[in-house]
Design an enzyme around this catalytic site. Structure first.
Site, PDB file in Angstrom:
ATOM      1  CG  ASP A  16      -2.125   0.880   1.089  1.00 16.31           C
ATOM      2  OD1 ASP A  16      -2.304   1.466   0.009  1.00 16.31           O
ATOM      3  OD2 ASP A  16      -2.887   1.005   2.060  1.00 16.31           O
ATOM      4  N   GLY A  17       0.347   2.302  -0.596  1.00 13.79           N
ATOM      5  CA  GLY A  17       1.022   3.597  -0.537  1.00 13.79           C
ATOM      6  C   GLY A  17       1.706   4.027  -1.822  1.00 13.79           C
ATOM      7  CG  HIS A  33       0.503   1.628  -9.314  1.00 17.27           C
ATOM      8  ND1 HIS A  33       0.170   1.328  -8.011  1.00 17.27           N
ATOM      9  CD2 HIS A  33      -0.549   2.344  -9.811  1.00 17.27           C
ATOM     10  CE1 HIS A  33      -1.023   1.853  -7.735  1.00 17.27           C
ATOM     11  NE2 HIS A  33      -1.483   2.469  -8.806  1.00 17.27           N
ATOM     12  CG  LEU A 127       9.470 -17.583  -2.883  1.00 21.67           C
ATOM     13  CD1 LEU A 127       9.375 -17.458  -1.357  1.00 21.67           C
ATOM     14  CD2 LEU A 127       9.901 -16.228  -3.454  1.00 21.67           C
ATOM     15  CD  GLU A 206       2.075 -13.277  15.808  1.00 22.05           C
ATOM     16  OE1 GLU A 206       2.052 -12.102  16.205  1.00 22.05           O
ATOM     17  OE2 GLU A 206       1.628 -14.239  16.474  1.00 22.05           O
TER      18      GLU A 206
END
Ligand code: FPP
Length: 240
Positions: A16-17, A33, A127, A206
């Site tokens: 975000d941001g 972006h 990954l 978390e």
């Protein structure tokens, strides 16, 4: 030396941001972006180095469809560009690329590219990089419930199967089936909410909130989140 057991298996990020980052520099939202893609690359590389097995990113929510058409278009184009550019590095680094969300709403060309990228990287073992696109937590729970109801109506899910279904059984109907729930959810830019993200899957995650805007969230910030996670005492509602 950090204990390996304290490295989260699955890290998920609400990026975000980007818009604010661009505005602070007097630029169009798109620049934020585009710079955000560099943060995606930095965090992916760091996740591999740290031994994180799943990195997931909230790239485009169901709600984001109501942004101005130009912005939606530029985000989709950015996704295409990122996939094309990053595919060689996914293959080289053993990264499995997965897209999850309401893909019926995505354009045919983009869907074909996603399928191709997912197929080519399916043997990546270092990954899993999961990109949530056109996704929302409520959409996911709803599509799972709908599928289950349709199986019940068709008789393929019997009464006993439904009566005995537990949380793990229901999880298999979610779009994230097969992917462990996130151990750590990070949200950047100072907002402290989940915004209809992984609502079922976040039960014991978390949460880590930082004021850093997504285009500035790089290796150092990713490591800071992992260090904070390592200090948390996870009890899953039990007494230790
Ligand atoms: C939130 O910032 C960010 C998004 C809605 C898009 C995130 C997408 C990318 C970083 C690029 C593509 C990703 C991949 C996986 C290649 P915002 O626009 O809500 O910022 P604001 O809150 O400051 O307005």
């Amino acid at each position: 030396m950090e204990e390996n057991s304290k490295i989260p298996v699955h890290v998920s990020i609400i990026m975000d941001g980007n818009g604010r980052w661009a505005k602070e520099r007097g630029k169009e939202r798109f620049y934020g972006h585009a710079e955000g893609v560099e943060s995606v690359r930095a965090c992916t590389e760091e996740a591999v180095r740290k031994g994180v097995r799943y990195l997931s990113l909230f790239a485009f929510s169901e709600e984001n469809w109501s942004r101005p058409g130009e912005e939606v278009k530029s985000l989709m184009e950015l996704m295409v560009k990122a996939m094309v550019n990053e595919l060689p590095s996914f293959l080289k680094n053993g990264i499995r690329f997965i897209v999850i969300g309401n893909r019926e709403r995505l354009d045919g060309g983009l869907n074909a590219l996603i399928d191709d990228c997912m197929k080519k990287t399916e043997n990546g073992r270092n990954l899993s990089l999961i990109v949530f696109m056109s996704y929302s937590g409520r959409w996911d729970i709803l599509q799972a419930a709908r599928r289950l109801a349709l199986e019940a109506a068709a008789g393929t899910a019997g009464e006993q199967h439904i009566r005995e279904m537990d949380a793990d059984g229901f999880s298999r109907y979610l779009a994230t089936s097969g992917i462990p729930d996130p151990d750590l959810i990070i949200r950047t830019s100072g907002e402290q909410r989940l915004s209809n993200y992984l609502l079922w899957q976040c039960a014991y995650s978390e949460l880590y909130f930082t004021d850093v805007l997504w285009p500035d969230f790089r290796e150092k910030e990713f490591d800071a989140a992992l260090s904070e996670y390592a200090k948390r005492d996870r009890r899953y509602g039990k007494v230790k």
